[in-house]
Design a protein around this motif. Structure first.
Motif, PDB file in Angstrom:
ATOM      1  N   VAL A 147     -14.231  24.263 -21.486  1.00 59.24           N
ATOM      2  CA  VAL A 147     -13.544  24.889 -20.348  1.00 59.24           C
ATOM      3  C   VAL A 147     -12.045  24.607 -20.429  1.00 59.24           C
ATOM      4  N   PHE A 148     -11.693  23.360 -20.713  1.00 59.62           N
ATOM      5  CA  PHE A 148     -10.289  22.980 -20.864  1.00 59.62           C
ATOM      6  C   PHE A 148      -9.615  23.810 -21.958  1.00 59.62           C
ATOM      7  N   GLY A 149     -10.304  23.973 -23.087  1.00 60.27           N
ATOM      8  CA  GLY A 149      -9.745  24.734 -24.205  1.00 60.27           C
ATOM      9  C   GLY A 149      -9.520  26.195 -23.868  1.00 60.27           C
ATOM     10  N   ILE A 150     -10.509  26.820 -23.243  1.00 61.48           N
ATOM     11  CA  ILE A 150     -10.386  28.238 -22.896  1.00 61.48           C
ATOM     12  C   ILE A 150      -9.259  28.459 -21.898  1.00 61.48           C
ATOM     13  N   LEU A 151      -9.225  27.657 -20.838  1.00 64.13           N
ATOM     14  CA  LEU A 151      -8.172  27.813 -19.839  1.00 64.13           C
ATOM     15  C   LEU A 151      -6.797  27.488 -20.424  1.00 64.13           C
ATOM     16  N   SER A 152      -6.737  26.522 -21.344  1.00 65.30           N
ATOM     17  CA  SER A 152      -5.466  26.187 -21.987  1.00 65.30           C
ATOM     18  C   SER A 152      -4.965  27.326 -22.863  1.00 65.30           C
ATOM     19  N   VAL A 153      -5.855  27.936 -23.625  1.00 67.86           N
ATOM     20  CA  VAL A 153      -5.453  29.043 -24.502  1.00 67.86           C
ATOM     21  C   VAL A 153      -4.911  30.205 -23.669  1.00 67.86           C
ATOM     22  N   VAL A 154      -5.597  30.564 -22.608  1.00 69.52           N
ATOM     23  CA  VAL A 154      -5.131  31.668 -21.765  1.00 69.52           C
ATOM     24  C   VAL A 154      -3.772  31.324 -21.151  1.00 69.52           C
ATOM     25  N   THR A 155      -3.599  30.099 -20.683  1.00 65.00           N
ATOM     26  CA  THR A 155      -2.331  29.676 -20.096  1.00 65.00           C
ATOM     27  C   THR A 155      -1.216  29.672 -21.132  1.00 65.00           C
ATOM     28  N   ILE A 156      -1.500  29.197 -22.332  1.00 69.07           N
ATOM     29  CA  ILE A 156      -0.490  29.178 -23.400  1.00 69.07           C
ATOM     30  C   ILE A 156      -0.060  30.598 -23.753  1.00 69.07           C
ATOM     31  N   VAL A 157      -1.016  31.526 -23.819  1.00 64.89           N
ATOM     32  CA  VAL A 157      -0.681  32.929 -24.088  1.00 64.89           C
ATOM     33  C   VAL A 157       0.231  33.466 -22.992  1.00 64.89           C
ATOM     34  N   GLU A 158      -0.082  33.154 -21.727  1.00 69.98           N
ATOM     35  CA  GLU A 158       0.765  33.601 -20.619  1.00 69.98           C
ATOM     36  C   GLU A 158       2.179  33.032 -20.739  1.00 69.98           C
ATOM     37  N   VAL A 159       2.287  31.758 -21.038  1.00 69.99           N
ATOM     38  CA  VAL A 159       3.604  31.115 -21.141  1.00 69.99           C
ATOM     39  C   VAL A 159       4.396  31.694 -22.306  1.00 69.99           C
ATOM     40  N   ILE A 160       3.754  31.880 -23.447  1.00 68.67           N
ATOM     41  CA  ILE A 160       4.446  32.438 -24.615  1.00 68.67           C
ATOM     42  C   ILE A 160       4.929  33.853 -24.323  1.00 68.67           C
ATOM     43  N   LEU A 161       4.075  34.670 -23.709  1.00 69.05           N
ATOM     44  CA  LEU A 161       4.496  36.030 -23.357  1.00 69.05           C
ATOM     45  C   LEU A 161       5.639  36.014 -22.344  1.00 69.05           C
ATOM     46  N   GLY A 162       5.613  35.049 -21.422  1.00 64.61           N
ATOM     47  CA  GLY A 162       6.687  34.938 -20.442  1.00 64.61           C
ATOM     48  C   GLY A 162       8.003  34.503 -21.055  1.00 64.61           C
ATOM     49  N   ILE A 163       7.940  33.667 -22.072  1.00 64.87           N
ATOM     50  CA  ILE A 163       9.168  33.204 -22.729  1.00 64.87           C
ATOM     51  C   ILE A 163       9.707  34.271 -23.679  1.00 64.87           C
ATOM     52  N   ILE A 164       8.825  34.807 -24.526  1.00 62.52           N
ATOM     53  CA  ILE A 164       9.261  35.791 -25.529  1.00 62.52           C
ATOM     54  C   ILE A 164       9.598  37.130 -24.880  1.00 62.52           C
ATOM     55  N   LYS A 165       8.778  37.555 -23.949  1.00 62.59           N
ATOM     56  CA  LYS A 165       8.965  38.820 -23.221  1.00 62.59           C
ATOM     57  C   LYS A 165       9.176  39.984 -24.193  1.00 62.59           C
ATOM     58  N   PRO A 166       8.127  40.325 -24.964  1.00 58.94           N
ATOM     59  CA  PRO A 166       8.281  41.374 -25.977  1.00 58.94           C
ATOM     60  C   PRO A 166       8.742  42.694 -25.357  1.00 58.94           C
ATOM     61  N   GLU A 167       9.752  43.287 -25.966  1.00 59.52           N
ATOM     62  CA  GLU A 167      10.333  44.514 -25.426  1.00 59.52           C
ATOM     63  C   GLU A 167       9.327  45.655 -25.399  1.00 59.52           C
ATOM     64  N   SER A 168       8.415  45.694 -26.384  1.00 55.88           N
ATOM     65  CA  SER A 168       7.420  46.770 -26.410  1.00 55.88           C
ATOM     66  C   SER A 168       6.487  46.702 -25.202  1.00 55.88           C
ATOM     67  N   LEU A 169       6.227  45.505 -24.704  1.00 55.44           N
ATOM     68  CA  LEU A 169       5.394  45.363 -23.510  1.00 55.44           C
ATOM     69  C   LEU A 169       6.216  45.466 -22.232  1.00 55.44           C
ATOM     70  N   TYR A 170       7.435  44.961 -22.291  1.00 57.95           N
ATOM     71  CA  TYR A 170       8.276  44.910 -21.096  1.00 57.95           C
ATOM     72  C   TYR A 170       8.825  46.286 -20.720  1.00 57.95           C
ATOM     73  N   MET A 171       9.085  47.135 -21.706  1.00 59.19           N
ATOM     74  CA  MET A 171       9.690  48.442 -21.447  1.00 59.19           C
ATOM     75  C   MET A 171       8.667  49.570 -21.328  1.00 59.19           C
ATOM     76  N   THR A 172       7.394  49.282 -21.476  1.00 51.43           N
ATOM     77  CA  THR A 172       6.351  50.302 -21.367  1.00 51.43           C
ATOM     78  C   THR A 172       5.769  50.282 -19.960  1.00 51.43           C
ATOM     79  N   ASN A 173       5.905  51.384 -19.243  1.00 53.10           N
ATOM     80  CA  ASN A 173       5.391  51.467 -17.880  1.00 53.10           C
ATOM     81  C   ASN A 173       4.001  52.082 -17.853  1.00 53.10           C
TER      82      ASN A 173
END
Length: 116
Positions: free
Chosen positions: A15-41
């Motif tokens: 459970v710790f591993g699964i929740l950690s992986v999802v949280t890490i993905v969220e944090v990485i996406l929040g830091i990197i903020k890929p333009e292809s995802l950010y500019m697509t509505n």
């Protein structure tokens, strides 16, 4: 009859591993903020925000599933709890998007100035 104690160490770490992986993905996406995802509505909001909402719902579902011990309950009870949660979260998102868009359009097209 003596009841044997079973260790849940493996389950806790899973459970710790699964929740950690999802949280890490969220944090990485929040830091990197890929333009292809950010500019697509999609449906009035950028795709990156939709990904955050979906990942948050996945984490909430898994927390309910693991920590409220829903996996051991009957299917009817599971779906009554989880279904209500999913419906209410989707309804909240719908209301926030449409009301927020309305307020934005009112301020954008009227003589009322942004004061916040």
């Amino acid at each position: 009859m003596a009841h044997e104690h079973t260790s849940n160490n493996k389950r806790i770490w899973l459970v710790f591993g699964i929740l950690s992986v999802v949280t890490i993905v969220e944090v990485i996406l929040g830091i990197i903020k890929p333009e292809s995802l950010y500019m697509t509505n999609v449906l009035g909001m950028n795709l990156l925000n939709w990904i955050f909402i979906i990942l948050t719902i996945v984490k909430a579902y898994y927390i309910v599933w693991a920590f409220m011990h829903m996996e051991g309950e009957t299917a009817v009870l599971r779906w009554s709890v989880v279904g209500s949660l999913v419906f209410l979260v989707l309804y909240l998102i719908f209301i926030l998007l449409f009301e927020g868009d309305y307020i934005y359009e009112v301020f954008k097209t009227s003589t009322i100035k942004w004061n916040f």
